[in-house]
Design a protein around this motif. Structure first.
Motif, PDB file in Angstrom:
ATOM      1  N   ARG A   1     -14.380  -1.540  -1.599  1.00 19.42           N
ATOM      2  CA  ARG A   1     -14.333  -1.409  -0.142  1.00 19.42           C
ATOM      3  C   ARG A   1     -14.857  -2.669   0.559  1.00 19.42           C
ATOM      4  NH1 ARG A   1     -13.213   3.424   2.097  1.00 19.42           N
ATOM      5  NH2 ARG A   1     -13.076   5.247   0.721  1.00 19.42           N
TER       6      ARG A   1
ATOM      7  N   MET B   1      -6.089  -2.523   0.736  1.00 25.09           N
ATOM      8  CA  MET B   1      -6.376  -1.204   1.277  1.00 25.09           C
ATOM      9  C   MET B   1      -6.566  -1.276   2.796  1.00 25.09           C
ATOM     10  SD  MET B   1      -9.424   1.388   0.168  1.00 25.09           S
ATOM     11  CE  MET B   1     -10.676   0.331   0.848  1.00 25.09           C
TER      12      MET B   1
ATOM     13  N   VAL C   1      -7.672   3.174 -11.333  1.00 26.54           N
ATOM     14  CA  VAL C   1      -7.841   2.287 -10.168  1.00 26.54           C
ATOM     15  C   VAL C   1      -9.312   1.912 -10.006  1.00 26.54           C
ATOM     16  CG1 VAL C   1      -5.851   3.150  -8.873  1.00 26.54           C
ATOM     17  CG2 VAL C   1      -8.082   4.205  -8.541  1.00 26.54           C
ATOM     18  N   ASN C   2      -9.500   0.730  -9.439  1.00 22.71           N
ATOM     19  CA  ASN C   2     -10.835   0.262  -9.025  1.00 22.71           C
ATOM     20  C   ASN C   2     -10.776  -0.041  -7.531  1.00 22.71           C
ATOM     21  OD1 ASN C   2     -11.872   0.337 -11.641  1.00 22.71           O
ATOM     22  ND2 ASN C   2     -11.172  -1.762 -12.065  1.00 22.71           N
ATOM     23  N   ILE C   3     -11.638   0.611  -6.794  1.00 23.77           N
ATOM     24  CA  ILE C   3     -11.647   0.443  -5.337  1.00 23.77           C
ATOM     25  C   ILE C   3     -12.854  -0.412  -4.943  1.00 23.77           C
ATOM     26  CG2 ILE C   3     -11.759   1.607  -3.113  1.00 23.77           C
ATOM     27  CD1 ILE C   3     -10.524   4.050  -4.438  1.00 23.77           C
TER      28      ILE C   3
ATOM     29  N   VAL D   1     -10.800   7.203 -10.980  1.00 18.48           N
ATOM     30  CA  VAL D   1     -11.273   6.378  -9.856  1.00 18.48           C
ATOM     31  C   VAL D   1     -12.628   5.772 -10.197  1.00 18.48           C
ATOM     32  CG1 VAL D   1     -11.876   6.327  -7.409  1.00 18.48           C
ATOM     33  CG2 VAL D   1     -10.038   7.821  -8.218  1.00 18.48           C
TER      34      VAL D   1
ATOM     35  N   GLN E   1      -2.205  -4.850  -7.901  1.00 20.98           N
ATOM     36  CA  GLN E   1      -3.253  -5.015  -6.879  1.00 20.98           C
ATOM     37  C   GLN E   1      -2.629  -4.796  -5.504  1.00 20.98           C
ATOM     38  OE1 GLN E   1      -4.860  -8.945  -6.245  1.00 20.98           O
ATOM     39  NE2 GLN E   1      -6.874  -8.132  -5.725  1.00 20.98           N
TER      40      GLN E   1
ATOM     41  N   THR F   1      -9.848  -4.263  -1.407  1.00 23.09           N
ATOM     42  CA  THR F   1      -8.763  -4.345  -2.384  1.00 23.09           C
ATOM     43  C   THR F   1      -8.833  -3.177  -3.364  1.00 23.09           C
ATOM     44  OG1 THR F   1     -10.109  -5.718  -3.849  1.00 23.09           O
ATOM     45  CG2 THR F   1      -8.714  -6.859  -2.243  1.00 23.09           C
ATOM     46  N   ILE F   2      -7.639  -2.866  -3.925  1.00 22.32           N
ATOM     47  CA  ILE F   2      -7.533  -1.841  -4.962  1.00 22.32           C
ATOM     48  C   ILE F   2      -6.776  -2.465  -6.126  1.00 22.32           C
ATOM     49  CG2 ILE F   2      -6.607   0.422  -5.586  1.00 22.32           C
ATOM     50  CD1 ILE F   2      -6.757   1.193  -2.658  1.00 22.32           C
ATOM     51  N   THR F   3      -7.401  -2.453  -7.306  1.00 16.90           N
ATOM     52  CA  THR F   3      -6.741  -2.926  -8.514  1.00 16.90           C
ATOM     53  C   THR F   3      -6.638  -1.762  -9.484  1.00 16.90           C
ATOM     54  OG1 THR F   3      -8.854  -3.644  -9.436  1.00 16.90           O
ATOM     55  CG2 THR F   3      -7.579  -5.279  -8.224  1.00 16.90           C
ATOM     56  N   GLY F   4      -5.584  -1.742 -10.257  1.00 17.97           N
ATOM     57  CA  GLY F   4      -5.421  -0.622 -11.188  1.00 17.97           C
ATOM     58  C   GLY F   4      -4.419  -0.905 -12.275  1.00 17.97           C
TER      59      GLY F   4
ATOM     60  N   TYR G   1       0.829  -1.206   0.000  1.00 15.50           N
ATOM     61  CA  TYR G   1       0.000   0.000   0.000  1.00 15.50           C
ATOM     62  C   TYR G   1       0.865   1.259   0.000  1.00 15.50           C
ATOM     63  CZ  TYR G   1      -3.690   3.273   1.232  1.00 15.50           C
ATOM     64  OH  TYR G   1      -4.569   4.324   1.239  1.00 15.50           O
TER      65      TYR G   1
END
Length: 644
Positions: free
Chosen positions: A53, A72, A49-51, A90, A69, A57-60, A34
């Motif tokens: 919640r 978070m 990025v794709n958040i 975002v 990846q 996880t955060i992928t981008g 992170y």
């Protein structure tokens, strides 16, 4: 069941392989810490990025196209601001909703579970096995192939006449043209009748084993269960299966469970059982023929079967499998002794002579008990000693070695049994005394055993009166030695048997000179949930009084005879008492010495007995005659606890 499980495993493996192949085409995301992810955002390296919640996880995608990846943290409120300041595109990922089918499954899962449990228990109750929950109407007959039935006529002994009756079935199944060319038809049914343990089931298996045809076996109680119409459906299904396997044999054991008389009124009606019987009647001899199917049934209650079941065309012949005679018992013993290592002194003919009234099952049990006795003694072979011990255990009960008796009780028991033995030796036409023992066995404190010289099928008046005298010998001995006030309840069983014999002599066997050969007592068959009974035929009060007087006359006359015999041989009575107190058990040779007023020799070891000493081996548990339905063993003290 195994085939279905393997099929589902194969399907699961195929699906997993396909799923992995689809996933394998996608580029794997590189894991990034992170901290590194934040630094790359602030340095402008991250493009998209794709958040998520929910998953945390955060992928981008970076500017160079590399996918990454990261995980978070729970709380980072400044992340969105940093992303927006650095012109990062975002996207938020909405929480995945369950499908409509998944919602239905979760809501209906408890109900589906209850239905599954109910189906499982229904299968268990109905014996469904792998047949399915609704296969109640399918036949439960077990099919044994041509090579599965190993029993032959060589394994059946002691019922030569019954074997001859069923040998014809084997010949027909092997070569039906031999009979058909002369117009003969194969019997549709054979009913085997006889006491329990005489080999009815074994004989049916031998027929199948000799004929080498399929063999369906089922019990009469397997037809009728908890649902109406199940029995009739099972009968139809059983005959349908048999038609496909014809020529074949259907064996129905204990057919009286389903073949009782219709409308007999005993125990109330049972419409389901009657429907099953009706269907069986139709299948055996209805409009449709059942060529090549032979139905063999076994029962020990032919008196309760429906007449429609017994008529020719259904059960064409009845084969009586009775208790074996002395030659038959010897043959049965030889069959069961094949698997037992025998000592040289074992003689099957001697054992057969000493076991009148034994069925094939009783003799098999005798051989097994002898083998167990030898095993407990760590012996390599079974000798006559073990067969004698097994015979005594079966007929008299196991020795109660732990039972403590006072010297006075042992002495009274010794006088009691000596009285039986002396009277039995001195009255005419009485079976020879074989053994006397004061060792408690079963419910008896002492036992006097008689060994018939041959199987009896009828009894003379003199023999019956001698039995009455010997039965009262024990009570009389107690009264002579201790006085009438000291007589015990040990003779209750003797009195009961003697009274029964005297009553039958007067009311059934026509042996009373005053009443003549006339039936005054009618025997009733076995009633529902009870044993047989007798009732007095229609007689006047005067005749009833005369019957009582004649019974009393028989009893009194033989009581007085036994009393006189013992008074004339008081020295033998005391000597036999002393021998019993010393040895506890005396055999025929010692009894001979006592009756001849000689010194009693010590008992010989059973291992040293020669096969020719037939008087010293074997024992009598009664004959097949109605006159000796109670055994020939005189029991002392057996009713003491029950009566008090």
């Amino acid at each position: 069941m195994a085939k279905n499980l393997i099929l589902w495993l194969v399907i699961a493996v195929v699906l997993m392989t396909v799923f992995q192949s689809f996933n394998g085409g996608e580029q794997a995301d590189r894991q990034t810490s992170y901290t590194q992810f934040v630094n790359e955002v602030r340095s402008g390296v991250v493009r998209d990025v794709n958040i998520d919640r929910t998953a945390g996880t955060i992928t981008g995608i970076k500017n160079n196209g590399e996918r990454f990846q990261t995980i978070m943290p729970l709380y980072d409120d400044d992340l969105i601001n940093d992303l927006l300041k650095n012109d990062v595109n975002v996207k938020g990922v909405a929480p995945e909703e369950q499908s409509f089918l998944a919602n239905i499954f979760i809501s209906w899962f408890p109900m589906l579970l209850l239905i599954g449990v109910w189906i499982f228990f229904m299968r268990q109750m109905q014996g469904g096995g792998g047949k399915g929950a609704m296969s109640f109407g399918k036949s439960k007959a077990r099919l044994m192939g041509e090579d599965q039935v190993k029993t032959t006529f060589a394994d059946v002994a002691g019922c030569d006449e019954a074997k001859e009756d069923v040998t014809e079935l084997v010949d027909f199944l092997r070569d039906p043209s031999k009979f058909q060319k002369l117009g003969g038809n194969i019997p549709k049914g054979v009913l085997m009748v006889g006491p329990p343990g005489t080999g009815k089931t074994l004989l049916a298996k031998a027929v199948a084993g000799e004929a080498k045809v399929p063999f369906f076996t089922i019990s009469g109680s397997d037809f009728v269960e908890m649902f109406v119409g199940v029995g009739a459906s099972r009968v139809r299904d059983m005959f349908d299966q048999a038609k496909k396997a014809a020529p074949c044999i259907i064996f129905i054991d204990e057919i009286d469970a389903v073949g009782r008389k219709r409308g007999a009124g005993m125990g109330g009606g049972h419409d389901e059982r009657e429907q099953t019987l009706n269907q069986m009647l139709v299948e055996m001899d209805g409009f449709e023929g059942n060529e090549g199917i032979i139905v063999i049934a076994a029962t020990n209650r032919p008196d309760v079967l429906d007449p429609a079941l017994l008529r020719p065309g259904r059960f064409d012949r009845q084969v009586v499998v009775g208790l074996p005679d002395v030659r038959g018992r010897e043959q049965i013993l030889n069959v069961h002794m094949r698997k037992v290592p025998l000592d040289e002194n074992v003689e099957a003919s001697v054992i057969a002579r000493g076991t009148p009234g034994f069925s094939g099952a009783d003799l098999a049990n005798l051989v097994n008990e002898a083998a167990l006795f030898a095993a407990r003694g760590n012996k390599r072979k079974v000798s006559m000693a073990e067969f004698d011990a097994a015979k005594d255990k079966i007929m008299m009960g196991a020795e109660r070695k732990s039972m403590v008796m006072s010297e006075k009780e042992k002495e009274m028991t010794a006088y009691h049994e000596a009285g039986h033995a002396i009277v039995g030796r001195l009255v005419p036409e009485h079976d020879p005394v074989y053994k006397v023992s004061i060792i408690p066995r079963g419910r008896a404190l002492g036992v006097t055993m008689y060994l018939p010289e041959q199987d009896r099928v009828s009894h003379s008046k003199e023999h019956l009166e001698s039995m009455l005298s010997s039965l009262y010998g024990g009570r009389i001995a107690e009264a002579i030695i201790y006085g009438d006030d000291k007589v015990t309840t040990g003779a209750s069983n003797d009195i009961e048997r003697a009274t029964d014999i005297a009553r039958k002599m007067v009311t059934q066997w026509g042996l009373s000179p005053k009443l003549g050969p006339q039936m005054y007592m009618e025997e009733q068959g076995e009633m529902f949930m009870g044993g047989g009974s007798s009732r007095m035929a229609g007689v006047s009060d005067e005749t009833a009084k005369l019957i009582d007087a004649e019974i009393k006359d028989f009893v009194s006359r033989n009581y007085n005879r036994a009393e006189q015999i013992l008074k004339d041989n008081m020295d033998i009575l005391h000597a036999m008492k002393d021998a019993l107190m010393k040895y506890e058990t005396i055999d025929a040779g010692q009894i001979d010495d006592l009756m001849e007023r000689k010194e009693v020799r010590p008992p010989r070891d059973a291992h040293d007995r020669k096969p020719t000493d037939s008087g010293n081996t074997g024992a009598s548990a009664g004959t097949s005659s109605d006159a000796e339905k109670s055994d020939n063993t005189s029991v002392s003290g057996s009713e003491l606890d029950d009566k008090l």
